[in-house]
Design an enzyme around this catalytic site. Structure first.
Site, short mmCIF file in Angstrom:
data_model
loop_
_atom_site.label_atom_id
_atom_site.label_comp_id
_atom_site.label_asym_id
_atom_site.label_seq_id
_atom_site.Cartn_x
_atom_site.Cartn_y
_atom_site.Cartn_z
N GLY A 50 38.79 44.33 60.21
CA GLY A 50 38.76 43.40 61.33
C GLY A 50 39.68 42.20 61.10
N THR A 51 39.75 41.77 59.86
CA THR A 51 40.63 40.65 59.53
C THR A 51 42.09 41.02 59.78
OG1 THR A 51 39.09 39.79 57.88
CG2 THR A 51 41.39 39.13 57.67
N ALA A 79 34.80 48.09 62.89
CA ALA A 79 33.77 49.12 62.91
C ALA A 79 32.54 48.73 62.11
CB ALA A 79 34.34 50.44 62.40
N CYS A 98 31.87 33.23 57.83
CA CYS A 98 33.14 33.62 57.24
C CYS A 98 33.14 33.44 55.73
CB CYS A 98 34.27 32.79 57.84
SG CYS A 98 34.13 32.48 59.59
#
Length: 380
Positions: A75-76, A200, A325
């Site tokens: 995702g990053t 995901a 985060c």
């Protein structure tokens, strides 16, 4: 100290455990999805077909074309590539990259790295200030804007439709971060975005699969050396079995989201009520109504979040604290700070697809005596 006999994993805000359906699909795909998708032999063709099916499912979920779907490695990476690609494609326009102050740190870091990052404030519930958004987006040197569908810590839904209309009116491409919402709320009519990103791991797929959907009309340029894979939009071979598992996880969520969301909303409402009623000086964050169904964040005055997390873990209840985060460093949440909410003694609860009332009640029962014990050490 309170003790619970109910082991409960309530940290889905950091990632949903792998769904059994996804794990089964992943194992099955190892037998037929290992080939190089660029090859014409049978193993290659089988892998390419599996990849096409995964693209079709993602495309249907977000209302896109199949050839707009790109699978990346996290995702990053999806967030970084989305923002860097638009910044590169619109370099002649300017370096301005607008984002809300409550975006994920990967988004904020990318805006600061690939251009001139500019923040737009939020209200007490975490909703972006649309007047401030318009003011920033309509500046003449803005290359792109970035907004989440919903916040990954407090669950507040953003007015992303209105924000997208403002971007369209200004001719500014929008990166829509759907990481927390993908599979959980309908997004096929979200419209108005240029690049959509997801991960995901957030919906029970492999953590090694990120999703980037790039509209054909978007002026996005690959910010890295391109090759023949995925039309030059992400370099190197695709981990097809992992992508298949991600697609199955997403499909499973979409099929069950109404039932799961209804159940999770009831459980979160139950937690909100019980925690507010039994823990003095507690601050429940986020929009109580317009939110993702599975997230709850609250802060307890006079108590350290790390101490709360460890004591709850000893009671068998896994939750998170600090920023979503960088929770391991116990840094105060920049999301809560931007909202003007209490950042001390922060706890984030994320219900999984199978979280039960028994697990929620275990948390609600364990919390008050733990808070009282920790406060007693401070003579409060």
């Amino acid at each position: 100290m309170a003790n619970s006999v109910v082991p409960a994993f309530l940290d889905a805000s950091s990632g949903e455990p792998m769904l059994p359906e996804a794990r089964e699909a992943w194992n099955a795909a190892q037998d037929s999805g290992w080939g190089d998708v660029l090859r014409l032999h049978r193993p290659g063709r089988l892998a390419a077909q599996a990849l096409d099916r995964a693209r079709a499912l993602v495309a249907e979920t977000v209302g896109a074309r199949e050839d707009e779907v790109v699978f990346v490695s996290s995702g990053t990476h999806a967030a970084h590539a989305a923002i860097a690609g638009l910044a590169l494609g619109r370099a002649r326009t300017g370096r301005g990259l607008v984002a809300s102050a409550v975006e994920h740190s990967s988004v904020l870091a990318a805006c600061d790295t690939f251009g001139d990052g500019r923040r737009v404030g939020v209200d007490r519930l975490g909703r972006v200030d649309l007047a401030g958004w318009r003011e920033q987006v309509e500046r003449p040197d803005v290359a792109a804007a970035c907004l989440q569908v919903a916040n990954h810590e407090v669950g507040t839904l953003q007015p992303y439709g209105e924000a997208a209309e403002i971007c369209q009116g200004a001719g500014v491409p929008l990166v829509l971060d759907a990481t927390s919402a993908l599979g959980r709320i309908p997004l096929d009519q979200a419209g108005g975005w240029s690049v959509l990103t997801g991960w995901a791991g957030a919906f029970g797929g492999p953590a090694s699969v990120g999703i980037m959907v790039i509209r054909r009309r978007a002026r996005w340029r690959a910010p890295y050396p391109a090759d023949d894979y995925q039309a030059g939009r992400w370099p190197g071979p695709v981990d097809v079995p992992a992508v298949v598992a991600a697609a199955v996880a997403l499909h499973t969520w979409v099929q069950q989201r109404a039932e799961v969301a209804d159940r999770q909303r009831v459980l979160v409402d139950r937690m909100r009520h019980r925690i507010a009623a039994t823990v003095p000086d507690v601050d429940l964050a986020g929009d109580p109504d317009q939110r993702l169904p599975h997230l709850l964040t609250f802060s307890v005055l006079y108590v350290a979040g790390e101490a709360l997390t460890l004591e709850l873990d000893r009671a068998g209840i896994a939750v998170a604290s600090g920023s979503a985060c960088s929770a391991s460093s116990e840094e105060p949440s920049h999301v809560l700070a931007a909202m003007g909410a209490l950042t001390h003694g922060n706890i984030r609860v994320g219900l999984t697809r199978t979280s039960s009332q028994t697990e929620v009640d275990a948390l609600c029962t364990a919390l008050p005596p733990i808070v009282a014990e920790l406060r007693s050490r401070l003579d409060l």
